[in-house]
Design an enzyme around this catalytic site. Structure first.
Site, PDB file in Angstrom:
ATOM      1  N   LYS A  45       0.842  -1.194   0.000  1.00  0.00           N
ATOM      2  CA  LYS A  45       0.000   0.000   0.000  1.00  0.00           C
ATOM      3  C   LYS A  45       0.882   1.252   0.000  1.00  0.00           C
ATOM      4  CE  LYS A  45      -4.009   1.804   2.570  1.00  0.00           C
ATOM      5  NZ  LYS A  45      -4.927   1.506   3.708  1.00  0.00           N
ATOM      6  N   SER A  92      -9.508   2.287   2.512  1.00  0.00           N
ATOM      7  CA  SER A  92      -8.470   2.981   1.781  1.00  0.00           C
ATOM      8  C   SER A  92      -7.490   2.055   1.072  1.00  0.00           C
ATOM      9  CB  SER A  92      -7.694   3.896   2.737  1.00  0.00           C
ATOM     10  OG  SER A  92      -7.037   3.141   3.745  1.00  0.00           O
ATOM     11  N   SER A 130     -10.601  -0.045   6.371  1.00  0.00           N
ATOM     12  CA  SER A 130      -9.802   0.099   5.152  1.00  0.00           C
ATOM     13  C   SER A 130      -9.209  -1.194   4.616  1.00  0.00           C
ATOM     14  CB  SER A 130      -8.678   1.113   5.388  1.00  0.00           C
ATOM     15  OG  SER A 130      -9.211   2.408   5.515  1.00  0.00           O
TER      16      SER A 130
END
Length: 497
Positions: A117, A192, A216
């Site tokens: 990420k 996210s 997320s």
């Protein structure tokens, strides 16, 4: 980009064949690489080819480290060759009575591609945090999760998209734009960790890390028909010199199957003395005993939240699956009062602490910082009491039930051009956070929670079910998730790319 130098289908059993390398599980890829049925370079090239073909439509991987990844894959293959030579030498020595002990170590993810990420620091690879303020930022060291994956043998492919500083459950930012859902390119991939989820669903990588404060890991897994685990805080350490005691945000694993999430969690979990609540217990999966006899609590709305009708219809089928598997299922009236105040207060406090000194923030991050400026000592005291009482109330709840199942998200994937969900079932929502209460209320519980594919809406949009366990019982959550996954097979449905 070079083409894949192996056949597109690889035999893995006497009577069974599997599809392209890019859709094999990490578990299977690790086995094929270690047994030298396919090379790490071939596996990586298959994924690089897939990225080249599909990623422009998705915008899931935003920084590609292809040459660096190829170097790592070549090194992985070289290590395997050395292991083979060493094994042959030991066999000869054994026959001559001079066998040597020891061999070159191979990690559980040897040669398996992984993406990180874009909130996670990767030494020498651009890490923007989804913010124009860090558009060209290149860290000089790796975060813990990156180091542990590399130590397990994984090959870093690149970085996955995220909203600015992970703010919100829709992956869009001013640096890279929006990530699109592989099942419908006009829909959100969630957030996210939306770039990670989309990359997994589309076969760009078999493993990806994510992080979860208010859903997320779970929300994008639900939106993209993959598996995401929010571990118990401390299971995967995240040392900080800013907010070392903050437990709402946790790193965790994502993959297309529960077995792969379990494999990845084994590589990234473990004690780190720099994290004050890091768990010393070594993570180990539970035996595959199914769920017969387990006490399962079912909450269709987590205590009165609005849930979109299509999402409600899909998740309503989950209790019957567990009943067929022999679990004792009971619908419950869940009392999560206090979760809203506790989450929002601690989240606002954290945003002020982490980003209050920055100018030029995007609207969502700036709004969270402004909320933080309003938090008082009395607010924090009230939130601490609310969270403590909720924790004790849920401890009593889990004396009766082994796991809780509920919707992950209150809505299915929404149009990608919408910044967030503004209403559910005609009920107007006060702000951009409110549509994810089904996930962030669970964040307050200090409990492990997994999102597992549960089915599809009539429009073909994925929906996940959330499995929540007692704090520290991550292995139990994964055992239950695997049983549901194996019984339903929803995760096998691929996007129409």
């Amino acid at each position: 980009m070079a083409t894949l130098a192996v056949a597109s289908r690889v035999a893995v059993g006497e009577d069974r064949r599997v599809s392209e390398l890019h859709y094999l599980t990490a578990t299977e890829l690790a086995r094929l690489i270690k047994t030298r049925q396919v090379s790490a370079v071939e596996v990586l090239q298959a994924h690089l080819d897939r990225i080249e073909e599909v990623n422009p439509r998705l915008n899931a991987i935003v920084t590609l480290a292809a040459e660096r990844a190829l170097d790592a894959a070549r090194a992985a293959d070289a290590t395997l060759s050395e292991v083979a030579r060493s094994g042959a030498a030991r066999s000869g020595a054994a026959r001559s009575g001079a066998a040597r002990s020891g061999e070159l170590p191979l990690g559980p993810l040897h040669g398996v591609p992984v993406a990180h990420k874009d909130l996670v620091d990767t030494a020498g690879i651009r890490t923007t945090y989804g913010s124009p303020l860090f558009a060209e930022h290149v860290p000089d060291q790796d975060d813990v999760i990156v180091r542990r994956l590399r130590a397990a043998g994984a090959v870093t492919v690149g970085k996955t998209n995220t909203p600015e500083f992970g703010t919100g459950s829709h992956t869009v930012n001013e640096v890279f734009g929006a990530t699109r859902n592989p099942y419908d390119l006009d829909r959100s991939a969630g957030g996210s960790s939306g770039g990670a989820a989309a990359a997994l669903a589309a076969g760009l990588v078999p493993l990806a890390d994510g992080s979860d404060m208010g859903g997320s890991l779970r929300n994008p897994a639900s939106f993209c028909n993959v598996v995401g685990l929010r571990p118990t805080p401390g299971r995967v350490p995240d040392p900080s010199d800013l907010a070392a005691w903050y437990t709402l945000a946790v790193p965790g694993p994502m993959a297309r199957t529960v077995d792969d999430v379990t494999l990845m969690l084994g590589a990234i979990a473990g004690f780190d003395r720099r994290s004050p609540y890091s768990i010393k217990e070594v993570f180990a999966p539970e035996p595959e005993q199914g769920v017969a006899g387990l006490r399962v609590a079912w909450s269709p709305d987590l205590g009165g939240l609005p849930v979109d009708a299509a999402t409600a219809a899909v998740t309503a089928a989950a209790p019957a699956v567990f009943e067929r598997l022999g679990a004792r299922v009971e619908q419950v009236e869940l009392d999560l009062s206090g979760a809203e105040d506790a989450f929002r207060t601690y989240r606002a406090w954290y945003y002020l602490l982490a980003h209050g000194d920055k100018s030029g923030l995007g609207p969502n991050t700036a709004w969270n910082v402004e909320q933080g400026r309003r938090v008082t000592g009395a607010d924090l005291a009230r939130a601490e009491v609310a969270r403590s009482r909720l924790y004790q109330r849920m401890a009593a709840f889990f004396d009766t039930y082994d796991v809780l199942i509920a919707p992950v998200s209150q809505v299915p994937p929404f149009p990608v051009e919408h910044p967030y969900v503004g209403e559910i079932n005609g009920e107007r929502l006060p702000d951009y956070l409110s549509w994810m209460r089904s996930a962030y209320w669970i964040s307050v519980l200090h409990a492990p929670a997994a999102s597992v594919p549960a089915g599809f809406t009539p429009d073909g949009l994925p929906v996940g079910v959330q499995i929540v366990g007692r704090p520290f019982e991550d292995a139990r959550v994964l055992r239950v998730a695997r049983a549901f996954e194996q019984a339903t097979g929803h995760g096998l449905r691929r996007p129409p790319l």
